[in-house]
Motif scaffolding. Structure first.
Motif, short mmCIF file in Angstrom:
data_model
loop_
_atom_site.label_atom_id
_atom_site.label_comp_id
_atom_site.label_asym_id
_atom_site.label_seq_id
_atom_site.Cartn_x
_atom_site.Cartn_y
_atom_site.Cartn_z
N TYR A 58 0.96 -1.38 0.07
CA TYR A 58 -0.30 -0.20 0.18
C TYR A 58 1.15 0.75 0.02
O TYR A 58 1.82 1.48 0.68
CB TYR A 58 -1.08 0.24 1.53
N GLU A 59 1.02 1.78 -0.99
CA GLU A 59 1.15 3.60 -1.02
C GLU A 59 0.61 4.94 -1.32
O GLU A 59 -0.25 4.59 -2.09
CB GLU A 59 1.91 2.87 -1.88
N GLN A 60 0.76 5.16 -0.49
CA GLN A 60 0.27 6.52 -0.89
C GLN A 60 1.32 8.05 -0.69
O GLN A 60 2.32 8.04 -0.20
CB GLN A 60 -0.43 6.73 0.88
N GLU A 61 0.93 9.05 -1.59
CA GLU A 61 1.64 10.38 -1.95
C GLU A 61 0.43 11.01 -2.16
O GLU A 61 0.27 11.03 -3.74
CB GLU A 61 2.37 9.81 -2.70
N GLU A 62 1.16 12.09 -1.78
CA GLU A 62 -0.19 13.77 -1.86
C GLU A 62 -1.25 12.72 -2.72
O GLU A 62 -1.76 11.90 -1.27
CB GLU A 62 0.26 13.99 -3.25
#
Lengths: 89, 89
Positions: A66-70
């Motif tokens: 799981y990745e979150q970026e802006e």
């Protein structure tokens, strides 16, 4: 290169020698409103529940990224499925 | 290049000028046994039902792509979500 082409190119590598059942799920969310809580982690569990209606999924055979970026979030599930005989269909 | 990098690179293009909520879902199935029926078309409906618990999804805003090629299948769902105010959370 379209996403389907990309998928196809990565999937065809090595598939001739390892004939495993595999399911890969990607959920990408572009969020206009950044402040709101994400529902992808919850979706993850529900999507797995749906898949389990069709095939036996060993939770040890699931890898989650799981990745979150802006304003972008990506959830990736990689599942190695049991052999064909164990299908629920 | 990993799949997450690929996703990120395609998603960042143009997102600065169009701040839309978007959800993209990809399901790729590598099948060891080719003769069996596919459950991806059924999964498609069930995944949409799960997503609708979290956000309003206008069925006109869903585009579906399904490709099958030998032992690979790919289901792609692209959903343009309503603006933040219409979220069910």
């Amino acid at each position: 290169m379209g996403l389907l082409d990309y998928f196809r190119s990565t999937q065809s590598k090595g598939s001739a020698n390892v004939a495993k059942e595999r399911l890969q799920i990607l959920v990408a969310h572009d969020r206009a409103a950044r402040g709101r809580p994400s529902y992808l982690p919850k979706l993850q569990q529900e999507i797995l529940d749906v898949i389990r209606k069709y095939v036996d999924v060993d939770m040890n055979a699931v890898s989650v990224n799981y990745e979150q970026e802006e304003a972008h979030e990506i959830l990736e599930l990689n599942i190695v499925l049991p052999e064909a005989g164990h299908s629920r269909l």
